[in-house]
Design an enzyme around this catalytic site. Structure first.
Site, PDB file in Angstrom:
ATOM      1  N   HIS A  66      49.231   1.273  88.854  1.00 11.90           N
ATOM      2  CA  HIS A  66      48.240   2.146  89.471  1.00 11.90           C
ATOM      3  C   HIS A  66      46.990   1.347  89.833  1.00 11.90           C
ATOM      4  CE1 HIS A  66      49.834   6.184  87.647  1.00 11.90           C
ATOM      5  NE2 HIS A  66      50.788   5.468  88.207  1.00 11.90           N
ATOM      6  N   GLU A  68      43.894   1.873  89.145  1.00  7.29           N
ATOM      7  CA  GLU A  68      42.987   1.668  88.012  1.00  7.29           C
ATOM      8  C   GLU A  68      43.432   0.484  87.155  1.00  7.29           C
ATOM      9  OE1 GLU A  68      44.527   4.459  88.964  1.00  7.29           O
ATOM     10  OE2 GLU A  68      43.563   6.232  88.132  1.00  7.29           O
ATOM     11  N   CYS A  96      45.168   9.463  85.812  1.00  6.38           N
ATOM     12  CA  CYS A  96      46.213  10.119  85.027  1.00  6.38           C
ATOM     13  C   CYS A  96      45.980   9.779  83.544  1.00  6.38           C
ATOM     14  CB  CYS A  96      47.589   9.629  85.483  1.00  6.38           C
ATOM     15  SG  CYS A  96      47.929   7.895  85.083  1.00  6.38           S
ATOM     16  N   CYS A  99      46.199   5.941  82.795  1.00 10.67           N
ATOM     17  CA  CYS A  99      45.038   5.152  83.203  1.00 10.67           C
ATOM     18  C   CYS A  99      43.800   5.508  82.385  1.00 10.67           C
ATOM     19  CB  CYS A  99      44.787   5.328  84.693  1.00 10.67           C
ATOM     20  SG  CYS A  99      46.115   4.607  85.698  1.00 10.67           S
TER      21      CYS A  99
END
Length: 160
Positions: A66, A68, A96, A99
């Protein structure tokens, strides 16, 4: 609050949150060019971007890649340490749980996100997953951040 003005007197000064969310949006647009879900992130420390990232889950075939995670890892490498208490994570979509949990371990000082994620955002599922000292701000450039993701999935549905 400090505002940034880059020397053009006709251009209004912008807040740091606006400026750095625009940088995260640049990363999201890069993800879109690469046919990734258009989410971007930057990590800022003392007014300087020290980590950038966008989704790489398709390219890397890695569900944990992701935006992040990319930005946080880059920032930790830049700082030469695993903790980022004086840093801010700017991300175009509410993180999410994975993260947000990673932000806990990095001890990030602040998270600023654009669009809320009603389905998978950590705030809907478990707000206590972030570090207790982490400050959270949501809704910065919310419409623009949200529209990028909506348009991406709309185009995907049309292709099928």
């Amino acid at each position: 609050m400090q505002y940034y003005n880059f020397g053009d007197d006709e251009q209004p000064a912008v807040s740091p949150d606006d400026f750095f969310m625009n940088e995260a949006l640049k990363e999201a647009r890069q993800a879109l060019k690469e046919d990734e879900i258009p989410i971007g992130a930057v990590v800022v420390c003392k007014g300087k971007i020290i980590g950038r990232g966008h989704n790489l889950t398709e390219r890397l075939n890695d569900v944990s890649a992701h935006a992040e995670m990319q930005a946080l890892t880059a920032a930790a490498n830049y700082m030469g340490g695993k903790y980022l208490p004086d840093c801010t994570l700017y991300v175009t979509l509410e993180p999410c749980v994975m993260c947000a949990g990673a932000s806990y371990w990095f001890q990030i000082g602040r998270i600023v996100f654009g669009a809320y994620d009603a389905r998978m955002g950590f705030g809907r599922l478990n707000q206590s997953v972030t570090h207790p000292k982490t400050l959270i701000t949501g809704g910065i450039h919310e419409n623009e951040c949200s529209q990028l993701v909506k348009d991406f999935f709309k185009s995907k549905r049309k292709r099928k």
